[in-house]
Write a protein that holds these residues in place. Structure first.
Motif, PDB file in Angstrom:
ATOM      1  N   TRP A   1      -2.257 -20.407  12.551  1.00 18.01           N
ATOM      2  CA  TRP A   1      -2.570 -19.096  13.112  1.00 18.01           C
ATOM      3  C   TRP A   1      -4.014 -19.121  13.592  1.00 18.01           C
ATOM      4  CZ3 TRP A   1       0.386 -14.469  13.192  1.00 18.01           C
ATOM      5  CH2 TRP A   1       1.640 -14.560  12.602  1.00 18.01           C
ATOM      6  N   SER A   2      -4.239 -18.535  14.751  1.00 17.30           N
ATOM      7  CA  SER A   2      -5.602 -18.336  15.230  1.00 17.30           C
ATOM      8  C   SER A   2      -5.989 -16.887  14.939  1.00 17.30           C
ATOM      9  CB  SER A   2      -5.689 -18.618  16.731  1.00 17.30           C
ATOM     10  OG  SER A   2      -6.989 -18.345  17.217  1.00 17.30           O
ATOM     11  N   VAL A   3      -7.089 -16.710  14.228  1.00 14.41           N
ATOM     12  CA  VAL A   3      -7.513 -15.378  13.786  1.00 14.41           C
ATOM     13  C   VAL A   3      -8.864 -15.062  14.394  1.00 14.41           C
ATOM     14  CG1 VAL A   3      -8.038 -13.924  11.795  1.00 14.41           C
ATOM     15  CG2 VAL A   3      -6.270 -15.699  11.622  1.00 14.41           C
ATOM     16  N   GLN A   4      -8.933 -13.982  15.150  1.00 19.09           N
ATOM     17  CA  GLN A   4     -10.214 -13.501  15.672  1.00 19.09           C
ATOM     18  C   GLN A   4     -10.665 -12.324  14.802  1.00 19.09           C
ATOM     19  OE1 GLN A   4      -7.795 -13.228  18.950  1.00 19.09           O
ATOM     20  NE2 GLN A   4      -7.674 -15.362  18.343  1.00 19.09           N
ATOM     21  N   PHE A   5     -11.920 -12.343  14.402  1.00 22.42           N
ATOM     22  CA  PHE A   5     -12.407 -11.315  13.486  1.00 22.42           C
ATOM     23  C   PHE A   5     -13.888 -11.069  13.726  1.00 22.42           C
ATOM     24  CE2 PHE A   5     -13.154 -15.374  11.522  1.00 22.42           C
ATOM     25  CZ  PHE A   5     -14.358 -15.249  10.846  1.00 22.42           C
ATOM     26  N   LEU A   6     -14.370  -9.985  13.152  1.00 25.23           N
ATOM     27  CA  LEU A   6     -15.790  -9.680  13.147  1.00 25.23           C
ATOM     28  C   LEU A   6     -16.368 -10.148  11.826  1.00 25.23           C
ATOM     29  CD1 LEU A   6     -15.899  -6.102  14.739  1.00 25.23           C
ATOM     30  CD2 LEU A   6     -16.378  -8.291  15.828  1.00 25.23           C
ATOM     31  N   ALA A   7     -17.355 -11.014  11.905  1.00 21.33           N
ATOM     32  CA  ALA A   7     -17.972 -11.579  10.702  1.00 21.33           C
ATOM     33  C   ALA A   7     -19.247 -10.814  10.381  1.00 21.33           C
ATOM     34  CB  ALA A   7     -18.286 -13.056  10.909  1.00 21.33           C
ATOM     35  N   ARG A   8     -19.470 -10.597   9.099  1.00 22.01           N
ATOM     36  CA  ARG A   8     -20.648  -9.840   8.671  1.00 22.01           C
ATOM     37  C   ARG A   8     -21.417 -10.621   7.613  1.00 22.01           C
ATOM     38  NH1 ARG A   8     -19.651  -3.904   6.376  1.00 22.01           N
ATOM     39  NH2 ARG A   8     -18.513  -5.127   4.803  1.00 22.01           N
ATOM     40  N   ARG A   9     -22.734 -10.652   7.787  1.00 23.70           N
ATOM     41  CA  ARG A   9     -23.641 -11.209   6.792  1.00 23.70           C
ATOM     42  C   ARG A   9     -24.688 -10.164   6.472  1.00 23.70           C
ATOM     43  NH1 ARG A   9     -24.994 -17.473   8.585  1.00 23.70           N
ATOM     44  NH2 ARG A   9     -22.845 -18.250   8.528  1.00 23.70           N
ATOM     45  N   PRO A  10     -25.268 -10.212   5.283  1.00 27.75           N
ATOM     46  CA  PRO A  10     -26.258  -9.194   4.900  1.00 27.75           C
ATOM     47  C   PRO A  10     -27.410  -9.115   5.895  1.00 27.75           C
ATOM     48  CG  PRO A  10     -25.612 -10.495   2.998  1.00 27.75           C
ATOM     49  CD  PRO A  10     -24.995 -11.165   4.189  1.00 27.75           C
ATOM     50  N   GLY A  11     -27.707  -7.893   6.328  1.00 22.97           N
ATOM     51  CA  GLY A  11     -28.830  -7.664   7.226  1.00 22.97           C
ATOM     52  C   GLY A  11     -28.561  -8.003   8.674  1.00 22.97           C
ATOM     53  N   ARG A  12     -27.325  -8.314   9.036  1.00 23.68           N
ATOM     54  CA  ARG A  12     -26.994  -8.675  10.407  1.00 23.68           C
ATOM     55  C   ARG A  12     -25.841  -7.824  10.913  1.00 23.68           C
ATOM     56  NH1 ARG A  12     -26.974 -15.340  10.517  1.00 23.68           N
ATOM     57  NH2 ARG A  12     -29.036 -15.661   9.540  1.00 23.68           N
ATOM     58  N   ALA A  13     -25.811  -7.609  12.211  1.00 24.72           N
ATOM     59  CA  ALA A  13     -24.703  -6.872  12.810  1.00 24.72           C
ATOM     60  C   ALA A  13     -23.470  -7.782  12.876  1.00 24.72           C
ATOM     61  CB  ALA A  13     -25.083  -6.403  14.216  1.00 24.72           C
ATOM     62  N   PRO A  14     -22.264  -7.219  12.785  1.00 30.50           N
ATOM     63  CA  PRO A  14     -21.047  -8.037  12.873  1.00 30.50           C
ATOM     64  C   PRO A  14     -20.981  -8.789  14.198  1.00 30.50           C
ATOM     65  CG  PRO A  14     -20.537  -5.839  12.042  1.00 30.50           C
ATOM     66  CD  PRO A  14     -21.953  -5.799  12.516  1.00 30.50           C
ATOM     67  N   VAL A  15     -20.545 -10.042  14.144  1.00 31.45           N
ATOM     68  CA  VAL A  15     -20.419 -10.872  15.349  1.00 31.45           C
ATOM     69  C   VAL A  15     -18.996 -11.425  15.404  1.00 31.45           C
ATOM     70  CG1 VAL A  15     -22.845 -11.512  15.447  1.00 31.45           C
ATOM     71  CG2 VAL A  15     -21.286 -12.873  14.080  1.00 31.45           C
ATOM     72  N   PRO A  16     -18.439 -11.616  16.613  1.00 30.56           N
ATOM     73  CA  PRO A  16     -17.072 -12.150  16.729  1.00 30.56           C
ATOM     74  C   PRO A  16     -16.998 -13.612  16.323  1.00 30.56           C
ATOM     75  CG  PRO A  16     -18.077 -11.892  18.898  1.00 30.56           C
ATOM     76  CD  PRO A  16     -19.026 -11.275  17.925  1.00 30.56           C
ATOM     77  N   ARG A  17     -15.968 -13.940  15.599  1.00 30.29           N
ATOM     78  CA  ARG A  17     -15.710 -15.307  15.173  1.00 30.29           C
ATOM     79  C   ARG A  17     -14.215 -15.601  15.312  1.00 30.29           C
ATOM     80  NH1 ARG A  17     -20.474 -15.908  15.392  1.00 30.29           N
ATOM     81  NH2 ARG A  17     -21.941 -16.504  13.753  1.00 30.29           N
ATOM     82  N   THR A  18     -13.879 -16.895  15.307  1.00 28.31           N
ATOM     83  CA  THR A  18     -12.491 -17.336  15.339  1.00 28.31           C
ATOM     84  C   THR A  18     -12.297 -18.420  14.291  1.00 28.31           C
ATOM     85  OG1 THR A  18     -12.315 -16.902  17.720  1.00 28.31           O
ATOM     86  CG2 THR A  18     -10.646 -18.314  16.747  1.00 28.31           C
ATOM     87  N   CYS A  19     -11.194 -18.364  13.560  1.00 28.31           N
ATOM     88  CA  CYS A  19     -10.878 -19.398  12.590  1.00 28.31           C
ATOM     89  C   CYS A  19      -9.390 -19.708  12.663  1.00 28.31           C
ATOM     90  CB  CYS A  19     -11.275 -18.974  11.173  1.00 28.31           C
ATOM     91  SG  CYS A  19     -10.327 -17.580  10.531  1.00 28.31           S
ATOM     92  N   LEU A  20      -9.006 -20.813  12.054  1.00 28.43           N
ATOM     93  CA  LEU A  20      -7.615 -21.247  12.023  1.00 28.43           C
ATOM     94  C   LEU A  20      -7.086 -21.197  10.602  1.00 28.43           C
ATOM     95  CD1 LEU A  20      -7.765 -24.360  14.401  1.00 28.43           C
ATOM     96  CD2 LEU A  20      -7.009 -22.053  14.960  1.00 28.43           C
ATOM     97  N   VAL A  21      -5.845 -20.744  10.456  1.00 27.61           N
ATOM     98  CA  VAL A  21      -5.169 -20.736   9.165  1.00 27.61           C
ATOM     99  C   VAL A  21      -3.962 -21.647   9.281  1.00 27.61           C
ATOM    100  CG1 VAL A  21      -3.995 -19.346   7.427  1.00 27.61           C
ATOM    101  CG2 VAL A  21      -5.912 -18.373   8.709  1.00 27.61           C
ATOM    102  N   ALA A  22      -4.017 -22.797   8.625  1.00 26.94           N
ATOM    103  CA  ALA A  22      -2.916 -23.752   8.688  1.00 26.94           C
ATOM    104  C   ALA A  22      -1.690 -23.189   7.977  1.00 26.94           C
ATOM    105  CB  ALA A  22      -3.337 -25.081   8.071  1.00 26.94           C
ATOM    106  N   LYS A  23      -0.509 -23.367   8.580  1.00 31.45           N
ATOM    107  CA  LYS A  23       0.715 -22.880   7.959  1.00 31.45           C
ATOM    108  C   LYS A  23       1.048 -23.654   6.690  1.00 31.45           C
ATOM    109  CE  LYS A  23       2.867 -20.985  12.108  1.00 31.45           C
ATOM    110  NZ  LYS A  23       4.040 -21.005  13.009  1.00 31.45           N
ATOM    111  N   ALA A  24       0.496 -24.870   6.566  1.00 29.80           N
ATOM    112  CA  ALA A  24       0.739 -25.671   5.364  1.00 29.80           C
ATOM    113  C   ALA A  24      -0.196 -25.307   4.220  1.00 29.80           C
ATOM    114  CB  ALA A  24       0.591 -27.155   5.689  1.00 29.80           C
TER     115      ALA A  24
END
Length: 259
Positions: free
Chosen positions: A150-173
């Protein structure tokens, strides 16, 4: 923060062999491309095929195969190096371990980075902890299913920073991957469907694809076996085709990942 659950690839959860998979995959692809090239040249000579035209077709076919295998290896290693962390206060984090593995430059740098990634994955499997550089999955914007992941697009958040777009992969296995998908679905925004309609092809993909097709056509027309254009234009057109192919692959990969 106290962890409730950690999701890793099946290989990493047992005893990671990331370095073997990454480096071995690259070596295997290079060896296969070389073997097909040498075998194709030998076969063309044995069959008496036109040398220049057959070599042009062979190089094009082997290049396409090598790029396809490389992209597949890239997706596999990305999924293997991605770890998800769920805390007891219901916060979900994700980390691509390669980003903290200190890859260097050149072949030795890649070997060192692959080895460091494997060590970090093994350490996380033996002693789960939440690394400080992990991104919190603040909000999932889209999820797209593919044959192996699965390809997942999300907003990533770290302390003191504004959310930024990121993409990650979730293996079906991935072990207990259905539970991870539920956690991601819970954070999916209401105005974004789970399986969105295919994205329209962006201009960057169209322009780079058109440039690639044009450069390949000029290469063929200027090739000595065809001779429709001056032969002196062949190598400049070949260089332009390689650059266009790199750009097309880059933009197409970003498009497939929803970026």
């Amino acid at each position: 923060m106290e962890l409730k659950r950690v999701w890793m690839s099946r290989d990493a959860a047992r005893k990671s062999h990331f370095a073997l998979h990454a480096v071995g995959g690259v070596v295997g692809i290079v060896a296969l491309v070389m073997a097909l090239t040498v075998g194709g040249v030998f076969l063309a000579a044995r069959m008496g095929l036109p040398q220049q035209l057959s070599l042009l077709a062979l190089v094009a076919a082997v290049t396409v195969l090598g790029v396809a295998l490389g992209l597949g290896l890239g997706r596999r290693t990305a999924g293997e190096a991605t770890v998800f962390f769920l805390t007891t206060d219901d916060r979900l984090f994700v980390l691509d371990v390669r980003t903290i593995a200190r890859f260097g430059q050149g072949e030795m740098g890649y070997l060192t980075g692959a080895g460091n990634t494997q060590k970090l994955l093994r350490a996380l499997a033996e002693h789960p902890r939440l690394p400080g550089l992990a991104d919190e999955v603040y909000r999932v914007t889209a999820m797209q299913e593919y044959p192996a992941d699965w390809s997942v697009q999300f907003l990533a958040r770290r302390p003191g920073r504004a959310p930024v777009p990121r993409t990650c992969l979730v293996a079906k296995a991935c072990p207990d991957g259905d539970l991870l998908l539920r956690e991601l679905e819970r954070r999916l925004t209401v105005d974004n469907p789970l399986e969105p309609a295919p994205l329209s092809c962006p201009r960057s993909v169209l322009f780079s694809g058109a440039a690639l097709a044009g450069a390949v056509a000029l290469c063929v027309l200027s090739h000595p076996a065809v001779g429709r254009l001056p032969q002196v234009a062949y190598f400049p057109c070949l260089g332009a085709a390689l650059l266009a192919a790199w750009l097309f692959g880059y933009f197409w990969l970003r498009h497939r990942r929803g970026e």
